[in-house]
Enzyme design. Structure first.
Site, short mmCIF file in Angstrom:
data_model
loop_
_atom_site.label_atom_id
_atom_site.label_comp_id
_atom_site.label_asym_id
_atom_site.label_seq_id
_atom_site.Cartn_x
_atom_site.Cartn_y
_atom_site.Cartn_z
CG ASP A 1 -1.72 1.19 1.51
OD1 ASP A 1 -1.93 1.98 0.58
OD2 ASP A 1 -2.20 1.33 2.66
CG HIS B 1 -3.87 4.43 3.85
ND1 HIS B 1 -4.02 3.33 3.05
CD2 HIS B 1 -5.04 5.10 3.80
CE1 HIS B 1 -5.24 3.34 2.52
NE2 HIS B 1 -5.87 4.41 2.96
#
Lengths: 562, 562
Positions: free
Chosen positions: B193, B367
């Site tokens: 990611d 994130h």
């Protein structure tokens, strides 16, 4: 002493970032501070920009003593080309702002009889009952000033746009002792910049960018391409300085950067040793590690020099080479985030190493943060306070700061455009409202917002338009032929032929009634719109604008053609 | 051992935030990871959202072993309702994701034969040559997983969306020892990611928000209204906890918040002591300092509960009262900044005290920042690295991190959607590209982007449309009447009658030629478009879309009407 009240009327810039315009009125004297434009939100389709509504000023033309400009940014001068066609007051501006006003008027092809008077920090002018002094403030453009306005009711301080910078790169630091001495004598009203009232702490000095640029240029093995706002002359100066230090030459690219840098060099706001700035055709003769390119495009403007490089536009005189370092020495203005991100992505795709605000301190902004706003409040010690220049949340938060510093709740006015505040020596009250809508400029048309044109553009942008041609036989009053349908922006005409074909049938059915003749245009219009709207929504969940065109056939020459 | 190569083909999510879809293919086995949607940029007018192009999968249906879902966010599951009409593979998802997929399919009215299989962190499934293990990761929704995929070529680790949170509020912390032991055995490929690869340092733990909420609720004298993402269950749990601590009741408002909270309470992802959650009609019975309202609207969505409160919508069951504290416990998703700012401004106008990300730490994101990305790289020690989930700049910066940690340049692939990467045990190469355009969903229409429909919408949104009706006499071939002009979204029809009237004259002149008959439709079209375009541009600097409608009059029944 004062027999009248002082009126304070924002015509723009409150509840928004942009189109700043503040009116002060005492008896028969009206003074306007700034005349800016604003870039439209994305919902204002086809609008080039917005300017303040000057309805309040038009009937007071003979009282208008002047427009005083605090600095040369578009949101403070950009409406001048438009309002000078309706008002011809003398304008007062510092040298750099005056140069930019001249460039702006020339670019828009505006000739005016309005006189562009030069003022300097320290100057005083008398405009009717208003005696105005100018003082230097630090901001992201040279020659920014705040105003000390002596009125019969008391002294008004207007901060202009400002930050506090003890070590500015080119402008003078703010003269605090002057403000402090005013504060001890008593100030009626402070109008202060709220743009960054959300941010805690202090805005860093412009000088911190030098260190970052020095490091980046020192480490770069290839060319360095730097973009910033053309009017941010202190940043341009830092680029020149770092070029000198690292033995690089500077190549300037992009119309506004070239024009403003050239003006600033001529007028002494910028200085560069001879030979540092080179012509673009010399670029190829230098090794990469001897090159700095200074470019427009910091906001991702689609036709700017940087964006053309990022997109490998063949007409661009500079192309990105893998190994280039690109420095975006700016932050996106709200609304431009997506354009800037897209540009950054494209530059990375070309193999450039891109350095931007999230990765290093390559930019500091030009407005004061909370501690600076408090410092100004504490120096000026105003009796009344009106936060200016900001969205409503910025004004509210700025009002909170003033409250936390002991200004009484009743003496703080969070105004909106059009509010009329009347101040006496010890009392203030909002006494009414005047018209202060946003006026849009769209090509050569100027108008009010909120009209059907913009609403229609919104509908058109979502679902397009469907034109239905209904030919009615003049004799029988029946359809003379099967209705025709033309669409734009609705559905893929190739892929959705069946849908259109069925739509024609829907119109036929809607207009097929035994008795009536299709003579009543509004009846036909309504039937066509209703039936097709419903049909398209059922079929594809979209609602295009439907325009029926009814033509009588079988009879001619109803109206002469010339 | 492996006689085939492993193919890695991103169909979405690379070079963009959203519509994630990654294909792994080995011999006759195809596995798809995620099937998300993306919200359109503002330039994609009238587009509801975008989904991946599944052209690559359609001819490989019989090889498709399953779609594996990493978590239940729209950008990972939102394309399922659309692709399940064309593909019917088994789907594998954790419990919370599966519930959201069910809700999504139901809401879109989609029935499918695709089986929704339940997996858990720690589960293993075998899909042809792929053996897949699921491991917990922390992210802003419960039950998020990463994947360990054993293939004949080697092991692939897919991070899913993740951050590292040692003190998560509800989910399990990531099992690092499992990843570390994989790393020592050798991992072929890491897919990780990149969403926050721009941010230095570490993303704070979800738990830090508790302290801020505790302080805000403790200090608030009136009601507290909190908005966040409905699926951010850990945040909702923190709101419940702070309500309990301060003796307040929670009122939930907004459809998605009610639905997801109700589902999460039933399935055990949320817990609340009895009586804490109250029905909205009990709101008036409680003193203000006993109330927390939990609302949708964190992105300023125009029809959400919070925005209706902010706008004093009379149909809203809760209205803002001066003294309310509103907490926006979220950050705007890129593109929503203006909507969120507008909502904040309106809330301030109503007298609320609004607390948002710039003012206090009321949100942490889901994130990992740079140090977390490096930690994962250092644990997994992959031979090859492909950054996923991010705009191009995020992928580039993530690649830079991998490079800085010693992964050889040649083993890092910054791919874009459609690239076909083939990996052997020791070699990797991009061997080609497949179609992976963005497919748009607009109402019930799905299509490719970049077509004339969107281009026309853009033109229409800027300058509107002008319909010109030309009646031609069938006998003489001349104009039968003066052309008619209808405009929408162009100019104010009232204010600009002269312009339209002159435009009619321009058309007459353009079509007035002695010899020719106006029989050639394309000739008439071109003359009308050219002459009017030029005229309007000269007059008002705008370029509307011009639609000429040519009708022959004086002759009837060219085509049957049914």
């Amino acid at each position: 002493m004062s027999t009248h009240k002082l009126r304070v009327i924002p015509l723009g810039g409150l509840g928004e970032i942009g189109k700043n315009m503040m009116v002060l009125e005492y008896a028969n004297d009206v003074v306007v501070i700034d005349a800016g434009l604003m870039f439209p939100g994305e919902e204002m389709l086809g609008v080039d920009f917005l300017i303040p509504d000057i309805s309040y000023l038009l009937p007071r033309q003979k009282n208008l003593r002047g427009i005083v400009i605090t600095h040369g940014h578009e949101d403070h001068i950009g409406a001048l080309p438009y309002i000078l066609s309706r008002l011809v007051p003398p304008i007062y501006a510092t040298k750099f702002a005056r140069e930019l006003i001249r460039m702006e008027l020339k670019q828009r092809g505006v000739r005016t009889d309005a006189k562009l008077n030069l003022v300097n920090p320290g100057s005083r002018i008398k405009l009717g009952n208003f005696n105005i002094e100018f003082f230097s403030v630090c901001h992201s453009i040279p020659d920014s000033v705040g105003l000390i306005i002596h009125t019969p009711v008391g002294t008004v301080v207007h901060s202009g746009d400002f930050k506090i910078d003890y070590t500015p790169v080119i402008s003078e630091a703010t003269n605090f002792s002057q403000l402090a001495s005013l504060g001890t004598k008593g100030v009626l009203l402070l109008l202060s910049d709220s743009t960054y009232a959300e941010l805690p702490g202090y805005t860093p000095s412009e000088r911190v960018v030098s260190d970052t640029l020095d490091r980046i240029v020192g480490e770069a093995k290839g060319r360095v391409i730097i973009t910033t706002f053309a009017s941010l002359i202190s940043r341009v100066q830092q680029v020149f300085d770092v070029a000198v230090k690292h033995g690089r030459r500077v190549f300037i690219i992009g119309r506004s950067m070239k024009e403003i840098a050239s003006m600033a060099l001529k007028t002494g706001y910028l200085s560069a040793p001879p030979g540092i700035i080179c012509r673009l055709d010399e670029l190829k003769t230098l090794p990469h590690n001897r090159v700095i390119v200074l470019s427009t495009g910091s906001q991702g403007e689609p036709t700017s020099a940087l964006v053309r490089m990022a997109n490998r536009d063949p007409s661009s005189r500079v192309q990105i080479i893998p190994g280039d370092t690109v420095v975006i020495s700016a932050t996106p203005i709200p609304g431009n985030e997506a354009l800037v991100s897209k540009t950054t992505d494209s530059l990375f795709r070309q193999g450039a190493n891109v350095i931007y605000d999230k990765l290093a301190q390559v930019h500091v902004h030009g407005h004061g943060s909370q501690e600076e706003l408090k410092l100004l409040l504490s120096l000026v010690k105003p009796n009344f306070f009106v936060p200016v220049h900001g969205e409503y949340r910025h004004l509210s938060l700025h009002a909170n700061l003033a409250r936390s510093m002991g200004i009484p709740e009743d003496n703080i006015f969070v105004l909106e455009n059009g509010d009329i505040l009347e101040l006496g020596q010890d009392s203030g009250r909002v006494v009414g409202r005047t018209r202060a809508r946003a006026m849009y400029v769209s090509g050569m048309i100027t108008g009010e917002l909120d009209n059907t044109v913009l609403r229609d553009r919104k509908l058109l942008s979502r679902d397009g338009v469907v034109v239905v041609t209904i030919a009615v036989d003049a004799e029988s009053g029946k359809l003379a032929e099967r209705p025709r349908i033309i669409t734009r922006g609705f559905v893929d005409a190739g892929g959705e032929q069946m849908l259109i074909e069925k739509g024609r049938g829907v119109v036929v059915s809607a207009l097929d009634h035994d008795k009536g003749r299709l003579v009543d245009q509004s009846f036909v219009d309504a039937r066509v719109k209703d039936s097709l709207s419903r049909f398209f929504y059922e079929q594809v969940h979209r609602r295009p604008i439907i325009i029926p065109v009814v033509v009588e056939v079988g009879r001619t020459q109803r109206e002469p053609t010339n």
